[in-house]
Design a protein around this motif. Structure first.
Motif, PDB file in Angstrom:
ATOM      1  N   HIS A  75       0.830  -1.202   0.000  1.00 27.36           N
ATOM      2  CA  HIS A  75       0.000   0.000   0.000  1.00 27.36           C
ATOM      3  C   HIS A  75       0.871   1.261   0.000  1.00 27.36           C
ATOM      4  O   HIS A  75       0.609   2.222  -0.731  1.00 27.36           O
ATOM      5  N   HIS A  97       1.288   4.351  -3.015  1.00 30.90           N
ATOM      6  CA  HIS A  97       1.236   5.810  -2.886  1.00 30.90           C
ATOM      7  C   HIS A  97       2.465   6.462  -3.523  1.00 30.90           C
ATOM      8  O   HIS A  97       2.363   7.533  -4.114  1.00 30.90           O
ATOM      9  N   CYS A 112      -6.641   8.522   2.933  1.00 34.36           N
ATOM     10  CA  CYS A 112      -6.536   7.071   2.798  1.00 34.36           C
ATOM     11  C   CYS A 112      -6.775   6.369   4.131  1.00 34.36           C
ATOM     12  O   CYS A 112      -6.204   6.749   5.138  1.00 34.36           O
ATOM     13  N   GLY A 167      -6.146   3.027   4.553  1.00 37.47           N
ATOM     14  CA  GLY A 167      -5.441   1.736   4.528  1.00 37.47           C
ATOM     15  C   GLY A 167      -4.378   1.614   5.606  1.00 37.47           C
ATOM     16  O   GLY A 167      -4.271   2.463   6.487  1.00 37.47           O
ATOM     17  N   HIS A 173      -0.225   1.226   6.393  1.00 38.68           N
ATOM     18  CA  HIS A 173       1.019   1.659   5.727  1.00 38.68           C
ATOM     19  C   HIS A 173       2.232   1.408   6.603  1.00 38.68           C
ATOM     20  O   HIS A 173       2.092   1.129   7.786  1.00 38.68           O
TER      21      HIS A 173
END
Ligand SMILES: [Zn+2]
Length: 255
Positions: free
Chosen positions: A125, A129, A211, A213, A215
């Motif tokens: 992830h 980015h 975001c 998610g 990381h």
């Protein structure tokens, strides 16, 4: 409208936690709803965590998918219209589903995740980015027409609508910029919106991406990005990246 229950998202409070205690709220077919969980549900293009739910008698039920349901709109003027709150369900492995019938609501359990998988997804992830930022620098026309993304354990990809194809020169520049972010081992932070904790923003240098998610906290562990381009037909391009030098051992979890 807000749903009357919600699951506590422990993975947001501490993204490096491998397990937590929880209570069974509901059994919905092959899915178990818990009142809190460390397991990240599929969302924002990122695949779900896998793991297990351990019962007080020591028996465990493996889960192979996690999904979020019944969220409601964040309703923030300064943030994309995402779904927040809601409940989180864990899909039980077919071989462990025979245990579902005897489960009782309110039972205290321990839920733990496959940390190798989570580490790989967080790395992927983060890499996605860096790819996205690099495309934004060299082909801003593509990022404004992003069609979708998919973040898997070994690769991540974006689909873009473009009027002119992404050339091999573009690709070389994108890859060099993305790898520059990695070589500098830049620190990454994620912060929550003051009113809506599920509305989260990823930050690296002066860049920010809304975001939700999971990381890494620095770019270095990604190792190196290898970017490939594929045409998906007229005006559509896919950029995918792999991380052959990923340093997963740098990503540490705790109980
Ligand atoms: Zn993200």
């Amino acid at each position: 409208m807000k749903f009357h229950r919600q699951t506590e998202k422990v993975y947001y409070k501490n993204p490096y936690l491998s397990c937590c205690t929880a209570e069974i709220v509901k059994i919905d077919g092959e899915w178990i709803e818990l009142n809190s969980t460390v397991a990240y549900p599929e969302g924002g293009g990122q695949d779900a965590d896998h793991g297990e739910i351990v019962l007080p008698n020591g028996k465990s039920l493996r889960f192979i998918d996690v999904k979020k349901m019944y969220g409601h709109s964040a309703g923030l003027a300064d943030f994309p219209d995402i779904q927040v709150d809601g409940i989180i369900l864990h899909l039980i492995h077919p071989e462990d589903q025979y245990l579902l019938a005897a489960l009782l609501i309110g039972t205290k359990v321990t839920v733990s995740i496959d940390i190798q998988r989570r580490a790989a997804l967080s790395l992927s992830h983060t890499a996605s980015h860096l790819l996205y930022l690099a495309v934004g620098i060299h082909r801003p026309d593509a990022v404004v027409n992003t069609l979708g993304c998919h973040i898997k354990i070994e690769s991540a990809r974006f689909d873009f609508a473009v009027k002119t194809r992404i050339s091999s020169d573009d690709l070389e520049r994108i890859q060099a910029t993305a790898n520059g972010f990695i070589e500098r081992n830049l620190s990454i932070t994620v912060d929550s919106h003051p009113e809506i904790p599920d509305a989260r923003t990823w930050r690296c240098e002066d860049y920010k991406i809304p975001c939700g998610g999971t990381h890494l906290d620095a770019t270095g562990a990604v190792g190196k990005l290898l970017i490939k381009r594929k045409s998906l037909g007229a005006g559509k391009e896919r950029l995918s990246c792999e991380f052959p030098e990923a340093k997963l051992e740098l990503i540490r979890f705790h109980d």
